[in-house]
Design an enzyme around this catalytic site. Structure first.
Site, PDB file in Angstrom:
ATOM      1  N   CYS A   1       0.821  -1.207  -0.053  1.00 52.98           N
ATOM      2  CA  CYS A   1      -0.094  -0.053  -0.020  1.00 52.98           C
ATOM      3  C   CYS A   1       0.694   1.181   0.132  1.00 52.98           C
ATOM      4  O   CYS A   1       0.474   2.374  -0.515  1.00 52.98           O
ATOM      5  CB  CYS A   1      -1.017   0.021   1.216  1.00 52.98           C
TER       6      CYS A   1
ATOM      7  N   ASP B   1      -7.486   4.746  -2.035  1.00 51.27           N
ATOM      8  CA  ASP B   1      -7.238   3.557  -1.240  1.00 51.27           C
ATOM      9  C   ASP B   1      -6.814   2.215  -2.005  1.00 51.27           C
ATOM     10  O   ASP B   1      -7.459   1.880  -2.782  1.00 51.27           O
ATOM     11  CB  ASP B   1      -8.630   3.162  -0.609  1.00 51.27           C
TER      12      ASP B   1
ATOM     13  N   HIS C   1      -2.598   0.408   7.494  1.00 48.85           N
ATOM     14  CA  HIS C   1      -2.871   0.530   6.120  1.00 48.85           C
ATOM     15  C   HIS C   1      -2.592   1.944   5.571  1.00 48.85           C
ATOM     16  O   HIS C   1      -2.962   2.896   6.379  1.00 48.85           O
ATOM     17  CB  HIS C   1      -4.463   0.121   5.952  1.00 48.85           C
TER      18      HIS C   1
END
Length: 298
Positions: free
Chosen positions: A109, A238, A223
């Site tokens: 991520c 995202d 995250h």
């Protein structure tokens, strides 16, 4: 125990509560202050970056049988939208302008967020398309993530001071041509006043931020997502789900929907949001206002 409905903590989370001051600044702290209050080495804070997860890209239909709290409404309200405790949370995908399926299955991520920031001048569909598995940008994201992990390991072995994750993350951002702030800020997530503070920072026009989501559940990791605001519009990327676009005064509602998605379908409750401002120094977009103005969902 964490209460999903009101975002507050009961007695079992006293250790978490003790890290927040009671002098009116309880919504936001720098990570160095958190380390001092929690008596932890700064390098141990948020060093689990990249442990990402998501449910498949299905609809936002919620199986009430799996929701032990019977959650159908939320009080994670933002005064910018004049929400009340009984107002329903809008499905997250109502805000989505571009999908990003299966890009983050290997937990990259941070790398994906960096690549997204570099491609802001493109359209939403293009920004997501170049991050799909098999593309050069996706491979680049994986390399950046690997570089970040190696840097963190080296910093730990060298017993470097400060947050190892923060230093590693900032290094890969600078190497990418971005200019990250020298400081992060952590916000408690859950109460309307604290969410307002998050919104006020992310909705500053113009601005770009790397944002880390910290979860209540032990071992859940952290995250990383990213946001960009310009011309009264905020875009959130995202790596698990894609890109979302809202008028900047509705960022609070978007975060409520994001929190609901992770809580209900992934069984992960957001406890804190950590922001790092990015000065957009990419040579192809010297002015943040150059990124295309996507049409927000109404």
């Amino acid at each position: 125990m964490y209460n999903r409905v009101d975002g507050e903590y009961a007695h079992t989370e006293q250790a978490e509560e003790s890290s927040w001051p009671a002098d009116g600044s309880e919504c936001a702290q720098t990570l160095t202050e958190i380390a001092r209050l929690e008596s932890l080495a700064p390098g141990e804070l948020f060093d689990r970056m990249g442990l990402c997860f998501s449910k498949p890209h299905t609809s936002d239909a919620i199986d009430d049988s799996s929701n032990t709290s019977g959650l159908s409404t939320s009080s994670l309200s933002s005064s910018s939208e004049l929400s009340v405790a009984t107002s329903p949370v809008r499905p997250l995908f109502d805000y989505r302008t571009a999908e990003l399926p299966q890009a983050n299955v290997s937990g990259i991520c941070v790398g994906l967020a960096a690549e997204w920031l570099l491609d802001l001048p493109s359209s939403a569909s293009s920004r997501m398309g170049v991050l799909l598995p098999g593309t050069e940008n996706h491979r680049s994201a994986a390399r950046r993530q690997e570089q970040s992990e190696k840097l963190k390991t080296q910093l730990k072995e060298d017993k470097a001071e400060g947050s190892h994750n923060f230093q590693a993350k900032s290094t890969i951002l600078r190497d990418a041509g971005l200019e990250p702030s020298a400081e992060e800020t952590r916000y408690r997530f859950g109460t309307s006043s604290c969410i307002d503070k998050i919104v006020n920072e992310l909705a500053q026009d113009p601005s770009v931020h790397l944002v880390s989501l910290k979860f209540v559940q032990p071992g859940a990791g952290t995250h990383t997502i990213a946001t960009a605001t310009s011309n009264g519009t905020t875009i959130l990327s995202d790596p698990n789900y894609g890109e979302f676009t809202v008028p900047s005064d509705r960022v609070g509602g978007l975060f409520k929907s994001l929190a609901e998605r992770y809580s209900t379908l992934n069984k992960r409750d957001i406890s804190a949001v950590v922001t790092q401002r990015i000065r957009y120094g990419h040579p192809n977009a010297t002015d943040l206002a150059l990124f295309p103005r996507a049409e927000p969902h109404r």
